[in-house]
Design an enzyme around this catalytic site. Structure first.
Site, PDB file in Angstrom:
ATOM      1  N   SER A 186      -8.147 -24.047 -24.509  1.00 39.38           N
ATOM      2  CA  SER A 186      -7.035 -24.908 -25.191  1.00 39.38           C
ATOM      3  C   SER A 186      -7.469 -26.407 -25.358  1.00 39.38           C
ATOM      4  O   SER A 186      -6.620 -27.052 -25.711  1.00 39.38           O
ATOM      5  CB  SER A 186      -6.136 -24.955 -23.892  1.00 39.38           C
ATOM      6  OG  SER A 186      -5.333 -23.899 -23.842  1.00 39.38           O
ATOM      7  N   LYS A 189      -6.204 -27.205 -28.641  1.00 40.32           N
ATOM      8  CA  LYS A 189      -4.675 -27.494 -29.141  1.00 40.32           C
ATOM      9  C   LYS A 189      -4.742 -28.835 -29.587  1.00 40.32           C
ATOM     10  O   LYS A 189      -3.977 -29.514 -30.242  1.00 40.32           O
ATOM     11  CB  LYS A 189      -3.854 -27.469 -27.833  1.00 40.32           C
ATOM     12  CG  LYS A 189      -3.564 -26.121 -27.517  1.00 40.32           C
ATOM     13  CD  LYS A 189      -2.560 -26.037 -26.367  1.00 40.32           C
ATOM     14  CE  LYS A 189      -2.128 -24.643 -26.111  1.00 40.32           C
ATOM     15  NZ  LYS A 189      -3.073 -23.828 -25.171  1.00 40.32           N
ATOM     16  N   SER A 243      -0.238 -27.504 -21.951  1.00 40.73           N
ATOM     17  CA  SER A 243      -0.901 -26.617 -22.371  1.00 40.73           C
ATOM     18  C   SER A 243      -0.224 -25.266 -22.681  1.00 40.73           C
ATOM     19  O   SER A 243      -0.502 -23.953 -22.570  1.00 40.73           O
ATOM     20  CB  SER A 243      -2.112 -26.172 -21.827  1.00 40.73           C
ATOM     21  OG  SER A 243      -3.135 -25.544 -22.475  1.00 40.73           O
TER      22      SER A 243
END
Length: 422
Positions: A186, A189, A243
Site C-alpha cells: 500500500s 497509495k 489504507s
C-alpha cells in the site's frame, strides 16, 4: 426276541454314530470314525474323494489336524467377559496410537461443568481428545526468499531494506539493500493520491462503492460495503490514513478514462519522477506486481510531500465518515502518529505477504528533515521499532558518515503468496 434286541442296539449305534459324524463335520475334521466302530469311512467304498483317501492313508495326521482345529475353535469360543475386556483394551490402544500418530494434530482438553448433588455445588472436570488443523508453514516474503533479511547492519534492523536520506541535501545517511526491487504493497497509495489530485477533478464529487472495487485478487474485506457513498475527498482521506483499499479502487474507477487510464497515469508519473525500478499494476497495492526500490521510493515521497492534502491526510490520527448508511470511525495505520518525540510530515504503511511490513516517512529529527524507507520487515510492529532505532541513531550522531551495508545491489521481483494491503 434276540433279533429285536439286536436291531434296537444297531439303531442306537447308528444314531449315535450319525450324531458324532455331524459334530465332527462341524468341527472341520476331514475324516471321522463312527463311535460304535462298526463301519469306517476309510473303507474302499466310503473313500470317494481325494481328501478322504489321503485321510485314510494317514489316520494319525488326520487325528492331529482334527485336534488342532478343534483347539482353535475352543480358543475362539472364549467367554464374553474376556472378549469384551480385550476389545476395550484394544480400543484404548488404538486411541493412544492415533494420538501418537497424529502428533500436534490431536490434544487433550479439559471440559469443566457444574453439577449439584444433594444441594451442593460441584465442579466436575473431564478430558477429551480433540483434533485441530496443524499450523500452515510460514510463507516467506520476496525479500526473505532472496536472503535480503540476512544482510547485517549496524542497527540490527528487522527490515530487509532500509534507506535513510537527508531531504535537503539528498545525502544517503543509511543504506541497506536500497537497490533491491521488491513489492511495495500500500505504499502504492501515495502515487494513487498524486494521480487523483493531478486530474483536477472536484473533490466534492460523490463516488459509490461497487462490486468493481472489491478485492478479487487476495479476497480481503473492507469496512466500506458495496453501495457506500463518499466524496472524493473522504475517499482520499481514508485511503491515505487507514489504507482503505476500496476507497483507492473507487478513486481509480472514477478517474477520467476509468481504471485503465488511471494505471497508465500512475506509471507515467513514476517515469516522470525518474522511478526507473518502479511499476504499478493496481491502485491499492494488493497486487504483488506493484514493485519499486528504496531509492525510487525516496523520489516518490519527495514528490508526494509537495501536496498539502497528502501531508495532512496521511498524518491524521483518526477520521469519521458517513457512508449514507452508517457512520464509520477510521484510525491511522501508523502507530508513530501522535507519539511524543516524533515530528512526521508524511507517512504511509503497507503490507502484503509478498512485501512484508513496509513503512515510508518524511520526518524531522532535531530540525533535520529526513526520509526513511523501511521495506520487508518481519513482525507486526517491527517497522515502527526499526524507525525508532534509526531516529535514536540519528540523535546520537549517526549519519555523519554514511552507513552502507553489503548487499545493496540485488533485485527481486517474484512473488506468489497472498495477503492484505495496509
Amino acid at each position: 426276541m434276540y433279533a429285536i434286541t439286536t436291531l434296537a442296539r444297531l439303531c442306537r449305534s447308528r444314531l449315535w454314530g450319525a450324531a458324532v459324524v455331524a459334530i465332527s463335520l462341524a468341527a472341520g475334521a476331514p475324516a471321522v470314525v463312527h463311535a460304535a466302530g462298526k463301519t469306517s469311512e476309510c473303507s474302499p467304498k466310503a473313500a470317494q474323494t481325494a481328501a478322504q483317501k489321503r485321510a485314510c492313508a494317514n489316520p494319525k495326521a488326520t487325528k492331529a489336524v482334527a485336534t488342532s482345529k478343534s483347539g482353535a475353535k475352543r480358543a475362539a469360543a472364549t467367554p464374553v467377559a474376556r472378549e469384551t475386556t480385550s476389545a476395550k483394551a484394544g480400543g484404548k490402544a488404538r486411541k493412544l496410537a492415533a494420538v501418537e500418530d497424529d502428533g500436534p494434530a490431536a490434544k487433550k482438553v479439559a471440559v469443566k461443568r457444574v453439577v449439584y448433588k444433594n444441594g451442593k455445588r460441584r465442579v466436575v472436570t473431564s478430558y477429551r481428545t480433540v483434533n485441530f488443523a496443524p499450523q500452515a508453514p510460514e510463507r516467506l516474503s520476496t525479500g526473505r526468499a532472496f536472503g535480503l533479511h540476512e544482510t547485517p547492519d549496524v542497527l540490527a534492523l528487522r527490515s530487509s531494506v532500509a534507506y535513510v536520506v537527508d531531504e535537503r541535501t539528498g545525502e544517503s545517511l543509511f543504506d541497506k539493500n536500497s537497490q533491491a526491487v521488491l513489492p511495495i504493497a500500500s505504499i502504492s497509495k501515495l502515487m494513487t493520491a498524486m494521480v487523483s489530485l493531478d486530474a483536477g477533478v472536484p473533490m466534492t464529487d460523490v463516488m459509490e462503492v461497487t462490486d468493481e472495487d472489491r478485492d478479487y485478487e487476495k479476497g480481503t474485506g473492507s469496512r466500506l460495503s458495496v453501495g457506500s457513498r463518499l466524496s472524493r475527498e473522504d475517499m482520499l482521506h481514508i485511503a491515505l490514513m487507514s489504507s482503505e483499499n476500496r476507497a483507492a479502487a473507487a478513486l481509480s474507477r472514477y478517474f477520467p478514462g476509468g481504471r485503465p487510464a488511471f494505471l497508465a497515469a500512475m506509471n507515467a508519473k513514476a517515469k516522470q519522477l525518474g522511478m526507473n525500478d518502479t511499476h504499478f499494476n493496481d491502485p491499492t497495492g494488493l497486487s504483488s506486481q506493484n514493485v519499486s526500490s528504496a531509492r525510487d521510493l525516496v523520489k516518490m515521497v519527495k514528490a508526494a510531500y509537495q501536496y498539502p492534502m497528502i501531508r495532512r491526510f496521511s498524518t491524521d490520527s483518526n477520521y469519521d465518515v458517513h457512508t449514507g448508511r452508517r457512520e464509520l470511525h477510521y484510525v491511522s495505520t501508523n502507530h508513530l502518529i501522535g507519539h511524543s518525540g516524533w515530528e512526521i510530515g508524511l507517512q504511509k504503511t503497507g503490507y502484503i505477504n509478498e512485501a512484508g511490513q513496509c513503512l515510508v516517512m518524511q520526518a524531522n529529527v532535531e530540525g533535520r528533515p529526513v526520509i526513511m524507507i523501511l521495506l520487508d520487515s518481519t513482525g507486526k510492529y517491527s517497522r515502527f521499532a526499526d524507525a525508532t532505532r534509526v531516529r535514536k541513531w540519528l540523535l546520537e550522531g549517526g549519519g555523519v558518515t554514511p552507513q552502507r551495508t553489503a548487499g545493496t545491489t540485488p533485485t527481486a521481483q517474484v512473488a506468489t503468496n497472498n495477503g492484505h494491503a495496509l
